[in-house]
Design a protein around this motif. Sequence first.
Motif, short mmCIF file in Angstrom:
data_model
loop_
_atom_site.label_atom_id
_atom_site.label_comp_id
_atom_site.label_asym_id
_atom_site.label_seq_id
_atom_site.Cartn_x
_atom_site.Cartn_y
_atom_site.Cartn_z
N GLY A 26 0.79 -1.22 0.00
CA GLY A 26 0.00 0.00 0.00
C GLY A 26 0.83 1.28 0.00
O GLY A 26 0.28 2.36 0.21
N LEU A 27 2.14 1.17 -0.27
CA LEU A 27 2.98 2.36 -0.24
C LEU A 27 2.50 3.42 -1.23
O LEU A 27 2.40 4.60 -0.88
CB LEU A 27 4.43 1.99 -0.56
CG LEU A 27 5.39 3.17 -0.82
CD1 LEU A 27 5.45 4.10 0.37
CD2 LEU A 27 6.78 2.66 -1.20
N SER A 28 2.21 3.03 -2.46
CA SER A 28 1.84 4.04 -3.45
C SER A 28 0.54 4.73 -3.06
O SER A 28 0.39 5.94 -3.28
CB SER A 28 1.72 3.41 -4.84
OG SER A 28 0.74 2.40 -4.87
N GLU A 29 -0.39 3.97 -2.45
CA GLU A 29 -1.65 4.59 -2.00
C GLU A 29 -1.40 5.55 -0.84
O GLU A 29 -1.99 6.64 -0.78
CB GLU A 29 -2.65 3.51 -1.59
CG GLU A 29 -3.19 2.65 -2.74
CD GLU A 29 -2.21 1.57 -3.19
OE1 GLU A 29 -2.46 0.95 -4.24
OE2 GLU A 29 -1.19 1.35 -2.48
N THR A 30 -0.53 5.16 0.08
CA THR A 30 -0.19 6.05 1.19
C THR A 30 0.50 7.31 0.68
O THR A 30 0.21 8.42 1.13
CB THR A 30 0.72 5.32 2.20
OG1 THR A 30 0.02 4.20 2.73
CG2 THR A 30 1.13 6.24 3.33
N PHE A 31 1.41 7.13 -0.26
CA PHE A 31 2.10 8.28 -0.84
C PHE A 31 1.09 9.22 -1.50
O PHE A 31 1.16 10.45 -1.34
CB PHE A 31 3.13 7.81 -1.85
CG PHE A 31 4.05 8.89 -2.34
CD1 PHE A 31 5.23 9.18 -1.68
CD2 PHE A 31 3.74 9.62 -3.48
CE1 PHE A 31 6.07 10.18 -2.13
CE2 PHE A 31 4.58 10.62 -3.94
CZ PHE A 31 5.75 10.90 -3.27
N ALA A 32 0.14 8.65 -2.24
CA ALA A 32 -0.88 9.47 -2.90
C ALA A 32 -1.73 10.21 -1.88
O ALA A 32 -2.10 11.38 -2.08
CB ALA A 32 -1.75 8.59 -3.79
N ASP A 33 -2.05 9.54 -0.77
CA ASP A 33 -2.83 10.17 0.30
C ASP A 33 -2.07 11.36 0.87
O ASP A 33 -2.64 12.46 1.05
CB ASP A 33 -3.10 9.12 1.39
CG ASP A 33 -4.02 9.61 2.49
OD1 ASP A 33 -4.36 10.80 2.53
OD2 ASP A 33 -4.41 8.78 3.34
N ILE A 34 -0.79 11.18 1.17
CA ILE A 34 0.02 12.27 1.73
C ILE A 34 0.13 13.42 0.73
O ILE A 34 0.01 14.60 1.10
CB ILE A 34 1.40 11.75 2.12
CG1 ILE A 34 1.27 10.76 3.28
CG2 ILE A 34 2.34 12.89 2.49
CD1 ILE A 34 2.53 9.98 3.57
N ALA A 35 0.33 13.08 -0.54
CA ALA A 35 0.41 14.12 -1.57
C ALA A 35 -0.88 14.91 -1.67
O ALA A 35 -0.86 16.14 -1.84
CB ALA A 35 0.77 13.49 -2.91
N ALA A 36 -2.01 14.22 -1.55
CA ALA A 36 -3.31 14.90 -1.63
C ALA A 36 -3.51 15.82 -0.43
O ALA A 36 -4.02 16.94 -0.57
CB ALA A 36 -4.43 13.87 -1.70
#
Length: 272
Positions: free
Chosen positions: A108-118
């Motif tokens: 889930g790293l890419s999803e977490t990264f996307a969440d932080i970026a958002a």
Amino acid sequence: MKRALGLGHFTFLDLPPVELVRLARQSGFDFVGLRFHPVAPGGLHWLPDAAGLRELARVLQGEGVRLYDIETIVIDAALRPGDLVPAMEAAAALGGKRVNVCADVFPGLSETFADIAARAADCGLALDLECMAWRGINTPRACLDLITASGAPNAAYLLDALHHTRCGGTPGDIAGMLRGQVVSAQLCDAPAVAPSGEGALLAEARGGRLLPGDGGLDLAGILAALPGETIVSVELPSAQDTRPPPERARAIFAATSALIAAGAATPTEDFQ
């Protein structure tokens, strides 16, 4: 045209933000990065309360120094993205632009990264992702791949001269990046030959960095490869340099300015 130059908080992490801002101005720096979130639970950081935020804003304005970024968020499986919001909101209130992050590899790293970026975007901020040899994301290519996988439009590669080199990066890698993929850079020097073992690499990164020109990193090549609009700061924690902060900060500014003046990069005047 003068290239704006910033001072990263990690260089003088024991100084409260107000003191760092004043030191930066006295030493010639144009902007600062600040540690608003701990690298590890319980780690030193300087997130201000409401009164502290007002005081810091007053000092930044009075000294003519600006906040560019906040450092350094470790994205791992234990991180809760919502916990970053107070630091992001404080950065935005002070006119900050970017959030420095590094990452381990976990489901889930890419999803977490996307969440932080958002969440950063909601505050008007962007992310800069750096590689570290002891992290899961440990090459420049891995950084770019994670940014692509996340789909985050407000994320870029953070060029830290030490980490980029110790992770196998070259000036050619920078020159090959697309416009907008490397927005920010952090300079320091170090011996040409990397120390052996994770512990030694950690010690070097956290307290063994050298003034530009005192080591063997290809800083001239790195600067020449950077886009002219890249925002440049100095991140130079050193356990060996025990000079008083004003003396040391002036030496850092002088060495870095000399490197930039001798370089082939086309400078930008300032960040917007």
